[in-house]
Design a protein around this motif. Structure first.
Motif, PDB file in Angstrom:
ATOM      1  N   ASP A  69       0.820  -1.210   0.000  1.00  0.00           N
ATOM      2  CA  ASP A  69       0.000   0.000   0.000  1.00  0.00           C
ATOM      3  C   ASP A  69       0.854   1.261   0.000  1.00  0.00           C
ATOM      4  N   ILE A  70       0.189   2.396  -0.244  1.00  0.00           N
ATOM      5  CA  ILE A  70       0.844   3.696  -0.123  1.00  0.00           C
ATOM      6  C   ILE A  70      -0.039   4.572   0.769  1.00  0.00           C
ATOM      7  N   VAL A  71       0.589   5.518   1.430  1.00  0.00           N
ATOM      8  CA  VAL A  71      -0.126   6.447   2.294  1.00  0.00           C
ATOM      9  C   VAL A  71       0.105   7.843   1.747  1.00  0.00           C
ATOM     10  N   VAL A  72      -0.993   8.582   1.543  1.00  0.00           N
ATOM     11  CA  VAL A  72      -0.905   9.960   1.081  1.00  0.00           C
ATOM     12  C   VAL A  72      -1.548  10.869   2.121  1.00  0.00           C
ATOM     13  N   LYS A  73      -1.014  12.087   2.245  1.00  0.00           N
ATOM     14  CA  LYS A  73      -1.576  13.068   3.163  1.00  0.00           C
ATOM     15  C   LYS A  73      -2.262  14.147   2.349  1.00  0.00           C
ATOM     16  N   LYS A  74      -3.545  14.378   2.633  1.00  0.00           N
ATOM     17  CA  LYS A  74      -4.292  15.409   1.925  1.00  0.00           C
ATOM     18  C   LYS A  74      -3.749  16.780   2.312  1.00  0.00           C
ATOM     19  N   VAL A  75      -3.593  17.654   1.321  1.00  0.00           N
ATOM     20  CA  VAL A  75      -3.060  18.992   1.562  1.00  0.00           C
ATOM     21  C   VAL A  75      -4.098  19.862   2.267  1.00  0.00           C
ATOM     22  N   THR A  76      -5.375  19.635   1.972  1.00  0.00           N
ATOM     23  CA  THR A  76      -6.429  20.497   2.500  1.00  0.00           C
ATOM     24  C   THR A  76      -6.593  20.405   4.013  1.00  0.00           C
ATOM     25  N   ASP A  77      -6.667  19.186   4.566  1.00  0.00           N
ATOM     26  CA  ASP A  77      -6.906  19.046   6.006  1.00  0.00           C
ATOM     27  C   ASP A  77      -5.857  18.183   6.712  1.00  0.00           C
ATOM     28  N   LEU A  78      -4.809  17.795   6.010  1.00  0.00           N
ATOM     29  CA  LEU A  78      -3.681  17.021   6.549  1.00  0.00           C
ATOM     30  C   LEU A  78      -4.069  15.638   7.066  1.00  0.00           C
ATOM     31  N   SER A  79      -5.231  15.132   6.694  1.00  0.00           N
ATOM     32  CA  SER A  79      -5.585  13.756   7.049  1.00  0.00           C
ATOM     33  C   SER A  79      -4.913  12.803   6.069  1.00  0.00           C
ATOM     34  N   LYS A  80      -4.781  11.552   6.470  1.00  0.00           N
ATOM     35  CA  LYS A  80      -4.075  10.569   5.653  1.00  0.00           C
ATOM     36  C   LYS A  80      -5.051   9.576   5.040  1.00  0.00           C
ATOM     37  N   ILE A  81      -4.703   9.109   3.839  1.00  0.00           N
ATOM     38  CA  ILE A  81      -5.480   8.093   3.140  1.00  0.00           C
ATOM     39  C   ILE A  81      -4.547   6.934   2.829  1.00  0.00           C
TER      40      ILE A  81
END
Length: 99
Positions: A69-81
């Motif tokens: 898997d990969i983990v990305v951090k959203k720029v808008t609210d800094l939550s991770k997916i």
């Protein structure tokens, strides 16, 4: 009904129409902490757009790349997916480069 006949005629000729739902990316691999996806290499801390039905198009930064898997951090609210490689393969999530 006419569109259905056209589609069947095209399929009988062996021509396949590709739609957004049918798009499956076959060339995905992880080597040396980098992701090869859609004929491009992606690395940690690279700016990307993540697209999916649930969230739409989101600007994000790749935080980690593993074999599964990969983990990305959203720029808008800094939550991770967390996105699995199989989700990328099936087309549930797509990645695009962001300048």
């Amino acid at each position: 009904a006419e569109k259905l006949r056209e589609k069947r005629a095209i399929q009988s000729l062996g021509i396949v129409e590709e739609t957004e739902k049918d798009k499956i990316v076959n060339d995905i691999k992880v080597e040396d902490g980098r992701l090869y996806y859609d004929k491009k290499w992606y690395g940690r801390y690279q700016n990307v757009f993540v697209e999916c039905r649930e969230f739409g198009k989101i600007p994000a930064v790749i935080q980690s790349i593993c074999m599964s898997d990969i983990v990305v951090k959203k720029v808008t609210d800094l939550s991770k997916i967390k996105i699995t490689i199989s989700q990328l393969h099936k087309g549930k999530f797509t990645l695009k480069r962001r300048c």
